[in-house]
Design a protein around this motif. Structure first.
Motif, PDB file in Angstrom:
ATOM      1  N   VAL A 115       0.841  -1.200   0.000  1.00  0.00           N
ATOM      2  CA  VAL A 115       0.000   0.000   0.000  1.00  0.00           C
ATOM      3  C   VAL A 115       0.875   1.249   0.000  1.00  0.00           C
ATOM      4  O   VAL A 115       0.656   2.188  -0.786  1.00  0.00           O
ATOM      5  N   GLU A 116       1.860   1.296   0.888  1.00  0.00           N
ATOM      6  CA  GLU A 116       2.738   2.456   0.966  1.00  0.00           C
ATOM      7  C   GLU A 116       3.474   2.678  -0.357  1.00  0.00           C
ATOM      8  O   GLU A 116       3.639   3.821  -0.801  1.00  0.00           O
ATOM      9  N   ASN A 117       3.902   1.595  -0.982  1.00  0.00           N
ATOM     10  CA  ASN A 117       4.628   1.703  -2.247  1.00  0.00           C
ATOM     11  C   ASN A 117       3.719   2.237  -3.361  1.00  0.00           C
ATOM     12  O   ASN A 117       4.120   3.097  -4.155  1.00  0.00           O
ATOM     13  N   ALA A 118       2.471   1.729  -3.407  1.00  0.00           N
ATOM     14  CA  ALA A 118       1.523   2.192  -4.426  1.00  0.00           C
ATOM     15  C   ALA A 118       1.209   3.673  -4.247  1.00  0.00           C
ATOM     16  O   ALA A 118       1.126   4.427  -5.228  1.00  0.00           O
ATOM     17  N   LEU A 119       1.042   4.122  -2.993  1.00  0.00           N
ATOM     18  CA  LEU A 119       0.735   5.528  -2.739  1.00  0.00           C
ATOM     19  C   LEU A 119       1.932   6.425  -3.073  1.00  0.00           C
ATOM     20  O   LEU A 119       1.761   7.538  -3.582  1.00  0.00           O
ATOM     21  N   SER A 120       3.122   5.948  -2.783  1.00  0.00           N
ATOM     22  CA  SER A 120       4.300   6.772  -3.056  1.00  0.00           C
ATOM     23  C   SER A 120       4.471   7.020  -4.544  1.00  0.00           C
ATOM     24  O   SER A 120       5.019   8.045  -4.962  1.00  0.00           O
ATOM     25  N   GLN A 121       3.992   6.070  -5.378  1.00  0.00           N
ATOM     26  CA  GLN A 121       4.056   6.266  -6.824  1.00  0.00           C
ATOM     27  C   GLN A 121       3.185   7.432  -7.259  1.00  0.00           C
ATOM     28  O   GLN A 121       3.390   8.000  -8.339  1.00  0.00           O
ATOM     29  N   LYS A 122       2.230   7.826  -6.406  1.00  0.00           N
ATOM     30  CA  LYS A 122       1.350   8.951  -6.679  1.00  0.00           C
ATOM     31  C   LYS A 122       1.718  10.176  -5.839  1.00  0.00           C
ATOM     32  O   LYS A 122       0.912  11.101  -5.681  1.00  0.00           O
ATOM     33  N   MET A 175      -4.695  -0.383  -9.519  1.00  0.00           N
ATOM     34  CA  MET A 175      -5.791   0.513  -9.151  1.00  0.00           C
ATOM     35  C   MET A 175      -5.515   1.967  -9.521  1.00  0.00           C
ATOM     36  O   MET A 175      -4.375   2.414  -9.577  1.00  0.00           O
ATOM     37  N   ASP A 176      -6.587   2.687  -9.769  1.00  0.00           N
ATOM     38  CA  ASP A 176      -6.517   4.104 -10.128  1.00  0.00           C
ATOM     39  C   ASP A 176      -6.687   4.951  -8.860  1.00  0.00           C
ATOM     40  O   ASP A 176      -7.715   4.875  -8.195  1.00  0.00           O
ATOM     41  N   PHE A 177      -5.677   5.762  -8.548  1.00  0.00           N
ATOM     42  CA  PHE A 177      -5.695   6.578  -7.330  1.00  0.00           C
ATOM     43  C   PHE A 177      -5.951   8.063  -7.619  1.00  0.00           C
ATOM     44  O   PHE A 177      -5.684   8.922  -6.783  1.00  0.00           O
ATOM     45  N   ALA A 178      -6.483   8.350  -8.822  1.00  0.00           N
ATOM     46  CA  ALA A 178      -6.711   9.750  -9.193  1.00  0.00           C
ATOM     47  C   ALA A 178      -7.671  10.439  -8.226  1.00  0.00           C
ATOM     48  O   ALA A 178      -7.454  11.597  -7.836  1.00  0.00           O
TER      49      ALA A 178
END
Length: 406
Positions: free
Chosen positions: A315-322, A392-395
Motif C-alpha cells: 500500500v505504501e509503495n503504491a501511494l508513493s508512486q502517486k 488501481m486508479d488513485f486519481a
C-alpha cells in the motif's frame, strides 16, 4: 462398367469474332442434353482459342453407363463454360437425319463481357477523377486532399489489371482497354510540395503540476508561406492525444488533458496526419517534439494498516508512486486501510496454478473516503491483493488529499 468413347463433331460456324457473335454446332448420339452441353463447351472452347489463334477443333467425350461427362480440360481458364451459362448463351436444338442429336449454341461476346467492361470503364473514370482532383488540390496547396485522392486511386490500378487479365482470356483487346494514368507523376509533385513544409513548435517551456498542458500551438508553413487546413496529430508513444488542422494563419492549437505525468517520456510528438509512406519519402515522419517538465507536490498522510506487513508495504509503495507518502506528523490526515477479496477460482493446474480474486481496497478518514476495485491473479490471496493494488486508479484519492499537499 461399360466404357466407350464417342467422337463429337464440333462444327465451327464462325471462324473469327465477326460481329462479336460466337456460334458452335455439336452432335451427339447420347441425348439432346448431351448435344446442348457439347455446343456450350464448343462455344467456351472457341472463345479461348479464338483469342489465341483460329483453329478447327475436335472434342472427345467419355460415356459411362449412359451418363456422359465432358472433359473440362479447356474450361480451366476462368471457368469460361460456367460463366457463359450464367450469361444466357442461346441454345437451339436442330433436327438430324439419323438417330443422333444436334444443337447450336450462340453467344454475343459484347453482352458476355458487358459487366466486366463496364466495371473497367468505371475504374478508368474513377482514376481520372482522382487524378484531376489531386492536381487541383496540389494547385490549391491542399496537400492532405491530394494525398487522400492518391491513396484512393492507387488500389484501383491492380484491380483494373486483374480485370484486364480476365478479359484478355475471352476477348480480343485493343488500345481502348489500356489504362493510362499519371499517379506516379502526381506522387512526385506531392512529395516535392511536402518536402518544403516546416513545422515550428512552441517557444515557451512547460512545467506541469498535473497531467494537463496549457494551450500551445504549432505553426505550419511551406515555400509560399503559412499553410491552412493542414492536418496534424499529437502523439505520446503509440497513443494519439489529439488531431487538429491549421487555421487560416497556419496555426494548429492543442490543449492536452491526459499527458504522461507519473512517468515519462515527457515529450509530445507532432507529425502530419498523412500516410506514413509519403511522410518518410518527404522526411516528415519524425515531426517535431514538444517537451515538458513535471513538478509533483508531496502529499503526506498517516496510515493505519492492520493487514499483514507485506500488504501494508505494498500500500505504501503504491501511494508513493502517486506522491502520497506516510508520516508521523499529527497534522496529516489519518487514513485506515481495508481490503475485501472475493475468490474467482483458479487458473491453470499443478505448479502453474494461479488464484484469481476480485479485490476492493479502501482508505477512509475524517474528510477522506476512497474506494477502488480491481482483479488480481497470484499464487495466493496475498499475492493477488498486491497485484490488484498495483493496477488501481488513485486519481480520486489524489484530489481528496490535495489540501494536504505542498
Amino acid at each position: 462398367m461399360k466404357l466407350h468413347v464417342l467422337i463429337l463433331s464440333m462444327i465451327l460456324a464462325v471462324q473469327a469474332f465477326a460481329g462479336r457473335i460466337i456460334t458452335y454446332t455439336a452432335t451427339s448420339n447420347v441425348s439432346q442434353e448431351d448435344a446442348n452441353n457439347a455446343a456450350i463447351a464448343g462455344v467456351a472452347k472457341q472463345i479461348v482459342s479464338q483469342v489465341n489463334a483460329s483453329q478447327t477443333l475436335t472434342k472427345s467425350e467419355i460415356t459411362r453407363d449412359g451418363s456422359s461427362t465432358l472433359d473440362e480440360t479447356f474450361f480451366s481458364s476462368n471457368n469460361v463454360k460456367s460463366n457463359i451459362k450464367l450469361k444466357g448463351v442461346t441454345i437451339v436444338p436442330e433436327k438430324t437425319d439419323g438417330k443422333g442429336f444436334k444443337a447450336t449454341a450462340k453467344l454475343d461476346m459484347d453482352e458476355f463481357t458487358a459487366d466486366i467492361q463496364f466495371q473497367m470503364k468505371r475504374i478508368k473514370e474513377d482514376i481520372a477523377k482522382y487524378e484531376s482532383s489531386a492536381r487541383e488540390a496540389l494547385a490549391n496547396r491542399l496537400y492532405a486532399k491530394a494525398a487522400n485522392d492518391l491513396e484512393s486511386a492507387r488500389p484501383l490500378v491492380p484491380e483494373y489489371e486483374r480485370m484486364l487479365w480476365q478479359l484478355s482470356k475471352v476477348y480480343p483487346l485493343n488500345d481502348s482497354h489500356k489504362l493510362v494514368h499519371d499517379l506516379s507523376g502526381i506522387e512526385a509533385s506531392l512529395l516535392a510540395k511536402l518536402s518544403k513544409i516546416t513545422l515550428q513548435g512552441p517557444s515557451e517551456s512547460f512545467t506541469l503540476t498535473k497531467s494537463e498542458m496549457p494551450e500551445w500551438g504549432v505553426q505550419v508553413s511551406d515555400d509560399q508561406g503559412a499553410l491552412s487546413g493542414f492536418p496534424l496529430i499529437a502523439k505520446q508513444g503509440r497513443q494519439t492525444l489529439s488531431e487538429k488542422r491549421s487555421d487560416e494563419s497556419g496555426r494548429a492549437s492543442f490543449v492536452l488533458r491526459k499527458v504522461n505525468f507519473e512517468k515519462g517520456p515527457y515529450t509530445i510528438t507532432v507529425v502530419p496526419n498523412l500516410p506514413m509512406g509519403l511522410l518518410k519519402s518527404a522526411e516528415l515522419d519524425q515531426g517535431i517534439e514538444v517537451s515538458y517538465e513535471v513538478s509533483q507536490k508531496r502529499c503526506e498522510i498517516r496510515l493505519e494498516c492492520k493487514q499483514i506487513a507485506n500488504l501494508c508495504s505494498a500500500v505504501e509503495n503504491a501511494l508513493s508512486q502517486k506522491s502520497i507518502f506516510t508520516t508521523d506528523n499529527a497534522k496529516a490526515p489519518l487514513l485506515k486501510t481495508q481490503f475485501t477479496s472475493t475468490s474467482r477460482g483458479s487458473i491453470g493446474s499443478g505448479n502453474n496454478a494461479m488464484s484469481s480474486f476480485d479485490v476492493t481496497f479502501s482508505l477512509k478518514g475524517e474528510k477522506i473516503s476512497f474506494t477502488a476495485k480491481s482483479k488480481g491473479v497470484g499464487k495466493n490471496e496475498l499475492d493477488a491483493n498486491v497485484k490488484a493494488l498495483q493496477k488501481m486508479d488513485f486519481a480520486d484519492l489524489q484530489k481528496q488529499v490535495a489540501p494536504y499537499c505542498k
